[in-house]
Design a protein around this motif. Structure first.
Motif, mmCIF file in Angstrom:
data_model
loop_
_atom_site.group_PDB
_atom_site.id
_atom_site.type_symbol
_atom_site.label_atom_id
_atom_site.label_comp_id
_atom_site.label_asym_id
_atom_site.label_seq_id
_atom_site.Cartn_x
_atom_site.Cartn_y
_atom_site.Cartn_z
ATOM 1 N N TYR A 1 34.320 41.630 39.790
ATOM 2 C CA TYR A 1 34.038 43.027 40.195
ATOM 3 C C TYR A 1 33.975 44.287 39.226
ATOM 4 O O TYR A 1 34.527 45.352 39.413
ATOM 5 C CB TYR A 1 35.249 43.241 41.334
ATOM 6 N N PHE B 1 22.660 55.454 51.193
ATOM 7 C CA PHE B 1 23.541 54.222 50.748
ATOM 8 C C PHE B 1 24.534 54.216 51.927
ATOM 9 O O PHE B 1 25.147 55.250 52.072
ATOM 10 C CB PHE B 1 24.203 54.086 49.320
ATOM 11 N N ALA C 1 28.376 52.616 53.084
ATOM 12 C CA ALA C 1 29.851 52.704 52.342
ATOM 13 C C ALA C 1 30.193 51.859 51.173
ATOM 14 O O ALA C 1 30.716 51.996 50.112
ATOM 15 C CB ALA C 1 31.059 52.732 53.367
ATOM 16 N N LYS D 1 28.044 52.568 48.087
ATOM 17 C CA LYS D 1 28.640 53.608 47.286
ATOM 18 C C LYS D 1 29.873 52.969 46.470
ATOM 19 O O LYS D 1 30.217 53.694 45.465
ATOM 20 C CB LYS D 1 28.830 54.742 48.218
ATOM 21 N N ARG D 2 30.708 52.442 47.216
ATOM 22 C CA ARG D 2 31.777 51.888 46.527
ATOM 23 C C ARG D 2 31.683 51.206 45.338
ATOM 24 O O ARG D 2 32.205 51.382 44.323
ATOM 25 C CB ARG D 2 32.782 50.915 47.422
ATOM 26 N N MET E 1 30.048 53.491 42.371
ATOM 27 C CA MET E 1 31.255 54.150 41.928
ATOM 28 C C MET E 1 32.205 53.357 40.940
ATOM 29 O O MET E 1 32.603 53.745 39.755
ATOM 30 C CB MET E 1 32.104 54.829 43.127
ATOM 31 N N ILE E 2 32.586 52.204 41.431
ATOM 32 C CA ILE E 2 33.252 51.238 40.546
ATOM 33 C C ILE E 2 32.436 51.066 39.109
ATOM 34 O O ILE E 2 32.944 51.062 38.107
ATOM 35 C CB ILE E 2 33.541 49.999 41.139
ATOM 36 N N ASP F 1 37.712 46.513 56.872
ATOM 37 C CA ASP F 1 38.412 47.540 56.457
ATOM 38 C C ASP F 1 38.947 47.376 55.124
ATOM 39 O O ASP F 1 39.551 48.521 54.744
ATOM 40 C CB ASP F 1 39.394 47.990 57.411
ATOM 41 N N PRO G 1 38.211 46.059 51.349
ATOM 42 C CA PRO G 1 37.380 45.472 50.383
ATOM 43 C C PRO G 1 38.134 44.319 49.638
ATOM 44 O O PRO G 1 37.233 43.200 49.565
ATOM 45 C CB PRO G 1 37.198 46.512 49.683
ATOM 46 N N VAL G 2 39.144 44.517 49.078
ATOM 47 C CA VAL G 2 39.935 43.468 48.283
ATOM 48 C C VAL G 2 40.101 42.056 48.994
ATOM 49 O O VAL G 2 39.796 41.001 48.361
ATOM 50 C CB VAL G 2 41.195 43.989 47.744
ATOM 51 N N TYR H 1 36.699 40.546 49.193
ATOM 52 C CA TYR H 1 36.237 40.078 47.995
ATOM 53 C C TYR H 1 37.005 38.711 47.755
ATOM 54 O O TYR H 1 36.267 37.771 47.060
ATOM 55 C CB TYR H 1 36.635 41.051 46.894
#
Lengths: 483, 95
Positions: A307, A348, A350, A353-354, A357-358, A413, A415-416, A419
């Motif tokens: 990540y 794009f 969500a 975009k996340r 940005m990361i 809802d 992400p982690v 992942y």
């Protein structure tokens, strides 16, 4: 006919038992009937498919045949297909008609395979559940309330429901193997560089690799014979001879040394999945394999490192989508900055975009050493773990995914949590190794996948090891009842 | 590592992404959680480790400096949101 393997379909086409037009029409009808419930196709190329099938029938009559001539196939909508809408499941590319053909799909077309359409996926291949698609979530044919896995969710859903006898996928952190596991299919991620990435829309270029999604290892070998090989248009393509992947399928596996990484059987693994994997390993022992425990000590670092690396590469790759030359452009831009930011912000979804940005964050001034450089160093450690392991074992086995298919909405809802569902697949991409997932059983009616990891360029051996298991079991022949 | 609203605004600017004000708190939470996950990397001693940029440690392949592509400008411009006289149009940059 729709339940037959590619090997069987190929024989039926050659013997004249069925024509490619008949076969293609059969699958197109099945797509029409079942796609509304599954949402596994973004585009169905009916007219082009029937035309290609008629051409394949002419080749069959003339005796100009390759194993896939006349066989229908679905392609993940990440491959550029000339003259056909190619979206990567993004609003950004909803209006994009590819002006050129990817090497991978071109090779299938040359072999005479018939493209049925383009399959749904997570947007830009970023996701593990196929819920990030602009065209809506894909359903798992084994339970329509559950995800098919991702990002190649449309491809696996289509093949599992027998709407296509095989499909292509791509795998950046598990996107072929995890959905293959969750839908009860055979999926292979080849060694990095084995299959050309030319015309395959880039997510993380040092990790992306295309591979086959099929019922059996034998079918996967047939697809690999078409897909694999050097391509001068891909600067990371490997110049290395391509073997006949079907040649060694029946080789004996007596004395095969299997390593089970203890880190793949820790507390994160569902007990019920662990029992299925244990039974599969016992089956291998019955076939003459020798099993030993090994350690891949840096396994826990694979997800955190991924990540950093994957978003960094994605933020760079996706900078090309700027609303100027192709793709989505916002309405009434006030100035150039407004054109860029609103086209990208609106085009794009969500999750994309996340990740952009990361990526922009970890590459920004002052953070590069702490994040990106550190991630590249840990990538070396992860890769060294595998090198050390392959000194004493021939193949590494373990679960593909820590659980069976989860419910739609269950993880979307957070992400982690999402992942971490790729914990057993990501390290393979970091190292660039080949790996497969094959069906190994069921828990409460949901498929479980066994992961097989091989050394560099040992796809033939992996397919041989998978094939021997499939000769002794019939998990790969199970299919969801409603289809 | 956690990020705050100003970090989100800055990184959105760097990435040329328009983010709705109302969505900023969500991005703060999500990105902080992801960076929290990534933070585990910092505990590893990597002083003598050579960074791995490519899985096969391959070198960049070079080709002869020859023109091999054909002119497909019309086909490519057919995909563009706005073109005129063979040029891609964007809002006026210089007054």
């Amino acid at each position: 006919m729709h339940t037959k393997t590619i090997t069987q379909l190929s024989a039926a086409l050659r013997s004249g038992e069925v024509s490619s037009v008949e076969l293609t029409s059969l699958f197109l009808d099945r797509i029409k009937r079942h796609n509304p419930a599954l949402n596994c196709f973004i585009t169905v190329t009916e007219a082009e498919a029937l035309k290609a099938a008629a051409a394949a029938d002419r080749r069959l009559k003339a005796g100009d045949v390759a194993p896939l001539t006349g066989v229908p196939i679905a392609h993940k909508d990440i491959f550029c297909t000339q003259g056909v809408k190619t979206t990567c499941a993004s609003k950004m590319l909803d209006n994009f008609i590819a002006p050129y053909e990817s090497t991978c799909t071109a090779k299938f077309a040359e072999a005479g395979a018939v493209m049925l359409g383009k399959t749904n996926m997570d947007e830009f291949a970023m996701g593990s559940s196929n819920e990030t698609s602009y065209y809506g979530a894909v359903k798992n044919p084994w339970d329509l309330a559950r995800v098919p896995g991702g990002s190649s969710g449309g491809s696996v859903s289509a093949v599992a429901a027998r709407l296509a006898p095989a499909a292509t996928g791509t795998d950046t952190g598990g996107s072929i193997r995890q959905p293959a596991a969750l839908c009860g299919l055979t999926g292979l991620k080849p060694t990095y560089g084995r299959v050309s990435r030319f015309g395959m829309i880039a997510f993380a270029s040092s990790l992306d690799q295309a591979g086959p999604i099929t019922y059996s290892a034998e079918d996967a070998a047939l697809l690999m014979n078409v897909m694999a090989g050097f391509d001068e248009h891909d600067s990371t393509s490997v110049e290395r001879e391509v073997p006949d992947y079907t040649a060694g399928l029946d080789n004996g596996i007596e004395g095969l040394r299997i390593g089970l990484p203890k880190e793949y059987f820790d507390e994160g693994l569902d007990d019920s999945v662990a029992r299925v994997i244990d039974a599969a390993v016992k089956q291998y022992e019955a076939l003459g394999a020798v099993v030993r425990e090994i350690s891949l000590p840096n396994t826990g670092l694979a997800v955190p490192t991924y990540y950093v690396v994957a978003p960094a590469e994605c933020s760079s790759n996706l900078s090309r989508f700027d609303g100027v030359r192709f793709g989505y452009r916002c309405d009434d831009p006030q100035d150039l900055f407004d054109l860029y930011t609103r086209s990208r912000g609106e085009g794009f979804g969500a999750e994309v975009k996340r990740r952009i940005m990361i990526g922009a964050y970890v590459l920004s001034a002052g953070y590069y050493d702490a994040y990106y450089l550190q991630a590249q160093k840990i990538r070396r450690l992860i890769s060294d773990d595998f090198r050390a392991a392959f000194e004493s074992v021939d193949v590494i086995m373990g679960p593909t995914s820590p659980s069976t298919a989860f419910r739609l909405g269950e993880k979307s809802d957070d992400p982690v949590t999402m992942y971490l569902s790729d914990i057993y697949t990501i390290a393979v991409n970091m190292a660039g190794l080949p790996a497969a997932s094959i069906p190994a059983g069921f828990v409460d009616g949901l498929p479980v996948g066994l992961q097989l990891i091989g050394n560099y360029f040992e796809e033939s051996h992996l397919l041989n090891v998978a094939h021997k298991y499939q000769q002794a079991t019939d998990w790969h022949l199970q299919m969801p009842k409603e289809f | 590592m956690s990020v705050d609203q100003s970090d989100i605004t800055k990184v959105a600017l760097l990435a040329r992404l328009k983010i709705d004000e109302a969505d900023v708190p969500q991005y703060v939470e999500n990105l902080s959680n992801i960076l929290g996950l990534v933070e585990q990397m910092g505990e590893v001693d990597t002083d003598n480790v050579v960074p791995m940029a490519h899985p096969l440690d391959a070198a960049q392949r070079l080709r002869a400096d020859e023109v091999t592509e054909t002119d497909q400008r019309d086909a490519f411009q057919g995909l563009a949101p706005q073109v005129e006289s063979g040029l891609y149009l964007v809002p006026k940059v210089i007054e």
